[in-house]
Design an enzyme around this catalytic site. Structure first.
Site, PDB file in Angstrom:
ATOM      1  CE  LYS A  86      -0.866   1.888   4.284  1.00 43.63           C
ATOM      2  NZ  LYS A  86      -0.021   2.127   5.259  1.00 43.63           N
ATOM      3  CG  HIS A 138       0.064  -4.764   8.135  1.00 45.41           C
ATOM      4  ND1 HIS A 138       0.017  -3.463   7.750  1.00 45.41           N
ATOM      5  CD2 HIS A 138       0.137  -4.754   9.485  1.00 45.41           C
ATOM      6  CE1 HIS A 138       0.067  -2.691   8.822  1.00 45.41           C
ATOM      7  NE2 HIS A 138       0.138  -3.448   9.896  1.00 45.41           N
ATOM      8  CE  LYS A 196      -2.683  -4.504  12.792  1.00 39.95           C
ATOM      9  NZ  LYS A 196      -1.653  -4.363  13.804  1.00 39.95           N
ATOM     10  CG  ASP A 213      -0.275   5.736   7.033  1.00 41.80           C
ATOM     11  OD1 ASP A 213       0.303   4.891   6.329  1.00 41.80           O
ATOM     12  OD2 ASP A 213      -0.111   5.818   8.270  1.00 41.80           O
ATOM     13  CG  HIS A 265      -4.373  -0.425   7.602  1.00 39.50           C
ATOM     14  ND1 HIS A 265      -3.912  -1.341   6.689  1.00 39.50           N
ATOM     15  CD2 HIS A 265      -3.282   0.315   7.954  1.00 39.50           C
ATOM     16  CE1 HIS A 265      -2.600  -1.173   6.523  1.00 39.50           C
ATOM     17  NE2 HIS A 265      -2.203  -0.161   7.267  1.00 39.50           N
ATOM     18  CE  LYS A 318       1.386   7.392  11.864  1.00 38.59           C
ATOM     19  NZ  LYS A 318       1.633   5.991  12.089  1.00 38.59           N
TER      20      LYS A 318
HETATM   21  C1  BG6 Z   1       0.976   1.068   8.580  1.00 37.98           C
HETATM   22  C2  BG6 Z   1       0.985   2.568   8.561  1.00 37.98           C
HETATM   23  O1  BG6 Z   1       0.388   0.568   7.408  1.00 37.98           O
HETATM   24  O2  BG6 Z   1       0.258   0.615   9.712  1.00 37.98           O
HETATM   25  C3  BG6 Z   1       1.603   3.119   9.851  1.00 37.98           C
HETATM   26  O3  BG6 Z   1       1.735   3.035   7.437  1.00 37.98           O
HETATM   27  C4  BG6 Z   1       0.899   2.537  11.056  1.00 37.98           C
HETATM   28  O4  BG6 Z   1       1.537   4.547   9.865  1.00 37.98           O
HETATM   29  C5  BG6 Z   1       0.824   1.011  10.954  1.00 37.98           C
HETATM   30  O5  BG6 Z   1       1.612   2.921  12.220  1.00 37.98           O
HETATM   31  C6  BG6 Z   1      -0.012   0.424  12.062  1.00 37.98           C
HETATM   32  O6  BG6 Z   1       0.012  -0.960  11.982  1.00 37.98           O
HETATM   33  P1  BG6 Z   1       0.620  -1.863  13.123  1.00 37.98           P
HETATM   34  O7  BG6 Z   1       0.515  -3.254  12.616  1.00 37.98           O
HETATM   35  O8  BG6 Z   1       2.016  -1.393  13.339  1.00 37.98           O
HETATM   36  O9  BG6 Z   1      -0.247  -1.616  14.311  1.00 37.98           O
END
Ligand code: BG6
Length: 462
Positions: free
Chosen positions: A142, A172, A176, A229, A234, A332
């Site tokens: 992504k 990803h 999870k 992002d 997600h 963030k």
């Molecule tokens: C990523 C984002 O895809 O996912 C990040 O680019 C984010 O900004 C992250 O912090 C969060 O995923 P995880 O698995 O680290 O909780």
């Protein structure tokens, strides 16, 4: 039981980059250590002139943790991969270079583009179907495109190279455990489904508030921001799993059809100043650590107005969800980490007179880290038996054996696109957000501010 991979060679492009070292190789290592991927060849390629030793050091340090927990067979397999892996210096955008390398590898090959999106696109544009060994799988990180139109264009480029079920668009979060648990919770129980609709549910919130700040990612993040992002990928995927109809099977076709149908009914409506919000953090303190103003961070272009906190209200216009707001928020440098989906049920139609205390709505909370399931209910007593009290039923869900990237990679290596985002869905996720991005570009929605370490701008719900 050991599982021989369908894919014979995993070629990682961008092998010297951060994603490969931090997420891909550790994810692969866990898979291999648990005997869930045997017989694989690993090849790294990148534009950096790395020596074989530099690559080996990266592979071995990324494998170390999984190796310490592996059984004898897992250890042997990790050792075999380390002994046979190689690194190639390569300009993937130069005509013929990637194709020539592919021709030398044992097929089928999975090509993992762990590269900035524009380079992945250029690399795919110089490939032709005839140059790809039979069974090649293309694995895209992504963000997949930057608008509905660019995602469609990229889909056409990839579609001309390999069939759709050989294209893996990685999200990803689909790897999870608690995200996938939504399926079991919803479809392996009878108690939820009758109330899982507009008649009983008032709103659904999907929140991913992180205490991480920029963490040196300005080059990527300043061009993306919280909306692209996190929400575009997600959080929309989580929303689709919460909103979709029950699939007949968990085959990739049934499941991804159901996800696609839910997303097709989804949109963010005007006025965007009401249905979306954005904000950027200023200097503050996080866990006793000083965080600089985002706009002053190295690599940030202040005039881009990149948001570090975004919230949108998505409407799903179908029979089940009409009128139920789905609130998606991610940010963030926030004071409290909150990573959960919260389903708020409607109040009881009539509370018998005589109860005292507050009657709060039921809430189901699905935690994405820590992995928990919580159900808030009202009970009466103890003490005054007619006084209402809040009780929470809690289950700690055990985290998966594999890391999210391991789960996703397993699908790639076994030739199963179940956990990959399908072409139409990748376009639809942009279709949902494009009007908001345009409204933000027109400055129709103010860019608010919050100090790092706080819960967000004043007036936003905590
Ligand atoms: C990523 C984002 O895809 O996912 C990040 O680019 C984010 O900004 C992250 O912090 C969060 O995923 P995880 O698995 O680290 O909780």
């Amino acid at each position: 039981m050991t599982s021989q991979t369908t894919v014979k060679t995993l070629l990682i492009l961008g092998a010297s980059g951060d994603l490969t070292g931090r997420l891909l190789l550790p994810g692969l290592a866990r898979l291999v250590a648990r005997d869930r991927a045997t017989g694989l060849q690993l090849v790294g390629a990148g534009s950096d002139p790395w020596t074989p030793d530099q690559w080996l050091e990266r592979v071995e340090s990324a494998f170390a943790d999984a190796n310490s927990q592996a059984d004898a067979a897992g250890k042997r397999e990790l050792k075999r991969i380390s002994e046979t892996t190689s690194y190639r210096e390569l300009d993937v955008t130069a005509d013929g270079q990637l194709a020539a390398l592919l021709g030398q590898l044992e097929a089928p090959v999975a090509v993992y583009f762990a590269l900035p999106p524009h380079i992945s696109q250029e690399a795919c544009a110089v490939l032709t179907a005839a140059e790809l060994p039979a069974g090649t799988r293309l694995v895209m990180e992504k963000p997949f495109g930057s608008s509905e139109e660019s995602a469609r264009h990229l889909n056409q480029t990839l579609g001309a190279l390999v069939p759709e079920d050989h294209i893996h668009r990685v999200d990803h979060f689909l790897g999870k455990a608690t995200v996938l648990n939504i399926l079991g919770l919803r479809f392996a129980n009878t108690f939820l489904e009758p109330v899982w609709n507009r008649n009983h549910i008032e709103k659904v919130e999907i929140i991913f508030d992180e205490d991480l700040a920029l963490e040196g990612r300005a080059r990527y993040y300043d061009g993306a921001g919280a909306l692209r992002d996190m929400i575009q990928s997600h959080l929309l995927q989580i929303m689709a799993l919460l909103a979709m109809e029950a699939p007949a099977t968990l085959d990739e076709r049934d499941l991804r059809d159901a996800v696609a149908v839910a997303l097709r009914a989804s949109s963010i409506k005007a006025p965007y100043a009401k249905n979306s919000r954005r904000a950027r953090y200023t200097a503050g303190t996080l866990d006793g650590r000083k965080v600089p103003d985002y706009a002053k961070e190295k690599g940030v272009d202040e005039s881009r107005n990149t948001e570090t906190l975004a919230e949108v209200q998505v409407d799903i216009d179908n029979w089940r969800w009409q009128g139920v707001p789905f609130i998606l928020r991610s940010g963030k440098a926030l004071g409290g980490t909150r990573k959960e989906a919260v389903v708020t049920f409607r109040p009881v139609p009539h509370l018998p007179k005589g109860f005292t205390g507050v009657d709060s709505p039921n809430q189901l909370r699905i935690g994405f880290g820590p992995d928990t399931l919580q159900f808030d209910v009202d009970v009466n007593g103890p003490g005054n038996v007619l006084s209402l009290d809040r009780a929470t039923l809690t289950a700690e869900l055990s985290a998966s054996d594999l890391l999210p990237y391991g789960e996703v990679l397993e699908g790639v290596l076994m030739g199963d696109p179940l956990l990959s985002v399908r072409a139409d869905t990748a376009e639809d996720c942009w279709r949902i957000l494009d009007p908001v991005i345009k409204a933000w570009n027109r400055d129709s929605v103010p860019l608010e501010e919050y100090a790092a370490g706080t819960a967000g701008p004043e007036g936003w719900p905590a």
